[in-house]
Design an enzyme around this catalytic site. Structure first.
Site, PDB file in Angstrom:
ATOM      1  N   TRP A  41       0.699  -1.450  -0.105  1.00  0.00           N
ATOM      2  CA  TRP A  41      -0.018  -0.271   0.044  1.00  0.00           C
ATOM      3  C   TRP A  41       0.854   1.218  -0.009  1.00  0.00           C
ATOM      4  O   TRP A  41       1.762   1.324   0.898  1.00  0.00           O
ATOM      5  CB  TRP A  41      -0.780   0.064   1.199  1.00  0.00           C
ATOM      6  CG  TRP A  41      -1.537   1.239   1.450  1.00  0.00           C
ATOM      7  CD1 TRP A  41      -1.148   2.239   2.301  1.00  0.00           C
ATOM      8  CD2 TRP A  41      -2.887   1.861   1.161  1.00  0.00           C
ATOM      9  NE1 TRP A  41      -2.190   3.545   2.222  1.00  0.00           N
ATOM     10  CE2 TRP A  41      -3.109   3.059   1.450  1.00  0.00           C
ATOM     11  CE3 TRP A  41      -4.006   0.795   0.409  1.00  0.00           C
ATOM     12  CZ2 TRP A  41      -4.468   3.665   1.137  1.00  0.00           C
ATOM     13  CZ3 TRP A  41      -5.216   1.629   0.129  1.00  0.00           C
ATOM     14  CH2 TRP A  41      -5.326   3.006   0.585  1.00  0.00           C
ATOM     15  N   ASP A  44      -0.273   9.193   0.322  1.00  0.00           N
ATOM     16  CA  ASP A  44       0.160  10.365   0.438  1.00  0.00           C
ATOM     17  C   ASP A  44       1.610  10.569  -0.042  1.00  0.00           C
ATOM     18  O   ASP A  44       2.466  10.203   0.591  1.00  0.00           O
ATOM     19  CB  ASP A  44       0.014  11.326   1.557  1.00  0.00           C
ATOM     20  CG  ASP A  44      -1.628  11.256   2.136  1.00  0.00           C
ATOM     21  OD1 ASP A  44      -2.453  10.580   1.367  1.00  0.00           O
ATOM     22  OD2 ASP A  44      -1.782  11.938   3.092  1.00  0.00           O
ATOM     23  N   PHE A 104       2.253   9.979  10.163  1.00  0.00           N
ATOM     24  CA  PHE A 104       1.552  10.332   9.300  1.00  0.00           C
ATOM     25  C   PHE A 104       2.230  11.488   8.272  1.00  0.00           C
ATOM     26  O   PHE A 104       3.341  11.826   8.597  1.00  0.00           O
ATOM     27  CB  PHE A 104       0.219  11.010   9.712  1.00  0.00           C
ATOM     28  CG  PHE A 104      -0.815   9.969  10.064  1.00  0.00           C
ATOM     29  CD1 PHE A 104      -0.535   8.688  10.293  1.00  0.00           C
ATOM     30  CD2 PHE A 104      -2.322  10.264   9.995  1.00  0.00           C
ATOM     31  CE1 PHE A 104      -1.579   7.638  10.475  1.00  0.00           C
ATOM     32  CE2 PHE A 104      -3.202   9.644  10.290  1.00  0.00           C
ATOM     33  CZ  PHE A 104      -3.014   8.118  10.621  1.00  0.00           C
ATOM     34  N   ARG A 160      -3.448  17.671  11.589  1.00  0.00           N
ATOM     35  CA  ARG A 160      -2.402  16.959  10.714  1.00  0.00           C
ATOM     36  C   ARG A 160      -2.027  17.698   9.599  1.00  0.00           C
ATOM     37  O   ARG A 160      -2.377  18.537   9.046  1.00  0.00           O
ATOM     38  CB  ARG A 160      -2.980  15.456  10.640  1.00  0.00           C
ATOM     39  CG  ARG A 160      -4.247  15.301   9.687  1.00  0.00           C
ATOM     40  CD  ARG A 160      -4.691  14.034   9.485  1.00  0.00           C
ATOM     41  NE  ARG A 160      -5.975  13.935   8.807  1.00  0.00           N
ATOM     42  CZ  ARG A 160      -7.228  13.821   9.436  1.00  0.00           C
ATOM     43  NH1 ARG A 160      -7.221  14.065  10.716  1.00  0.00           N
ATOM     44  NH2 ARG A 160      -8.144  13.636   8.641  1.00  0.00           N
ATOM     45  N   ASP A 161      -0.847  16.840   9.099  1.00  0.00           N
ATOM     46  CA  ASP A 161      -0.187  17.047   7.982  1.00  0.00           C
ATOM     47  C   ASP A 161       0.514  18.374   7.625  1.00  0.00           C
ATOM     48  O   ASP A 161       0.101  19.289   6.870  1.00  0.00           O
ATOM     49  CB  ASP A 161      -1.273  16.989   6.814  1.00  0.00           C
ATOM     50  CG  ASP A 161      -2.054  15.701   6.890  1.00  0.00           C
ATOM     51  OD1 ASP A 161      -1.531  14.798   7.249  1.00  0.00           O
ATOM     52  OD2 ASP A 161      -3.063  15.938   6.377  1.00  0.00           O
TER      53      ASP A 161
END
Length: 446
Positions: A41, A44, A104, A160-161
């Site tokens: 998998w 992003d 993440f 997040r991010d």
């Protein structure tokens, strides 16, 4: 998750190509010039960077299976944007750490000549830092998390991010978030050292849609912000509502003033991330989501592809243009004045915009145009286009289809199945095509 998969020492010692299944090289749905991991998998793109003459691309990766799970950071490098070398996993969750349940999405900057990753740890969502001397071995900041949660008084469905850039003598950071019940936002911070951050304000606030319960689907939460100059404007984009929204405007004294907006990438494309290539151009990559069942992905042994590298510029009126990087021209074979190849090719088609049109592969429509609604379609993906003539630049690569319409609309989709030649429905004004040389013999882009 077992201890063996979370121990960073094990993962960094394991060359990624050894994880690839023997049947992947014969899978006709796997791309041959788009980047993708050896197996399993991917989602992003993370922290792409041009560093000492090479591109480094990191990405969300599950090393266990072709489905989403506890996130690691995959890593590959290239000198030409075409041929990639897969490297050991860069970041893995630290048991008991602030990223114990996943590393993440994040970004990378260079501080004092040394690369620094800023990324999100989860459960709860916090912002973390890791440093490196060589982009291969990473040391996580002992004071992680450097931002332990949303600002006081901000009730957000997510946090997040991070995206970081240099602003004079200071750093600025955006975090994807939202105001519960109202709409998505990006929260602006500043710092002198990438460790101690001061919250400033929301930079922009959107509006929540009625209907979807999921906060990202409704626009109550914005993911994966990116922000950088294009020409004399600044471009902000976020991922939400199943698509990528952008704004062009001015940036001065920590104030962003939008002047125009739109959709950056339609369809399968999501969570794009960019890097500056030696100050000469900006390059954007997006995750191309699968458009088939989870069971099919697991059977295939892989899921997700990276988009082409796309360069944003402005036209004479200050409007956004999107073009594939020029490096892909180097893959071209002999030009044909027909759609002669059904895979691993580039096709240019000009339409008058007044009549229906379709490009079919083995009887299955790869691309369609409806003049009444002015909509282009690719598989399950659609994008509106303005009335009038259309100049389409189409890239076919396994199941991946990317279309650039008049250099303004970027449409991405997935079309699976047999390769039995191309045919047309309708008459284009002109058509030409080029076979593109695969970047490897094993569909591993290495």
């Amino acid at each position: 998750m077992s201890q063996g998969w979370t121990r960073r020492s094990f993962l960094t010692a394991l060359p990624l190509p050894l994880l690839a299944g023997s049947g992947l090289a014969q899978d006709a749905d796997r791309p041959q010039y788009h980047f993708l991991p050896p197996s399993n998998w991917m989602n992003d793109p993370n922290a792409p960077i041009w560093f000492k003459g090479e591109y480094h691309l990191f990405y969300q990766y599950n090393p266990k299976a072709a489905q989403w799970d506890t996130m690691h950071w995959g890593h590959a490098t290239s000198s030409d944007l075409l041929h990639w070398k897969h490297l050991p996993i860069a970041l893995a969750p630290t048991p008991g750490g602030s990223d114990k349940d996943g590393c993440f999405t994040g970004c990378m900057v260079v501080d004092g000549g040394k690369p620094v990753i800023v990324y999100t740890g989860v459960n709860p969502e916090v912002q973390c830092v890791a440093r490196s001397e060589d982009l291969l071995t990473w040391t996580k900041e002992p004071n992680n998390p450097v931002i332990a949660g949303p600002p006081a008084g901000v009730d957000t469905p997510g946090f997040r991010d991070p995206h970081v850039w240099r602003e004079g003598n200071e750093w600025r950071l955006l975090v994807g978030a939202g105001f519960r019940g109202k709409g998505g936002t990006v929260l602006l911070y500043k710092s002198n050292d990438l460790v101690k951050w001061t919250y400033l304000k929301p930079m922009l606030i959107g509006q929540k849609l009625s209907g979807p319960a999921d906060p990202v689907a409704s626009g109550e939460m914005w993911e994966c912000p990116d922000f950088f100059p294009v020409g004399n404007k600044w471009l902000l984009y976020v991922s939400t509502q199943g698509k990528v929204l952008y704004w062009l405007g001015t940036w001065k004294d920590d104030v962003f003033t939008p002047e125009s907006d739109g959709v950056l990438v339609h369809g399968a494309g999501y969570a794009p991330k960019s890097c500056d290539a030696s100050g000469k151009r900006r390059i954007i990559w997006a995750w191309l989501r699968e458009q088939r069942s989870k069971a099919d992905q697991l059977r295939a042994g892989w899921s997700g592809s990276m988009s082409l590298a796309v360069v944003p510029t402005l036209d004479g009126d200050g409007k956004l243009l999107l073009n594939p990087a020029a490096e892909y021209d180097g893959l071209r074979g002999k030009r044909m004045r027909e759609a002669a190849h059904d895979d691993c090719c580039e096709i240019h088609i000009k339409l008058d915009g007044m009549k229906p049109f379709g490009l079919l592969r083995g009887g299955q429509e790869v691309l369609g145009f409806d003049p009444e609604s002015h909509v282009l379609s690719v598989g399950r993906s659609e994008a509106p286009v303005p009335p009038g003539r259309l100049d389409l630049r189409i890239f076919l690569d396994g199941s991946v289809v990317e279309v650039f319409a008049n250099r303004r609309v970027w449409l991405t989709g997935r079309v699976y199945g047999e390769r039995r030649g191309l045919s047309l429905r309708g008459d284009p004004r002109s058509i030409q095509s080029w076979p593109l040389t695969p970047v490897s013999r094993d569909r591993l882009t290495t």
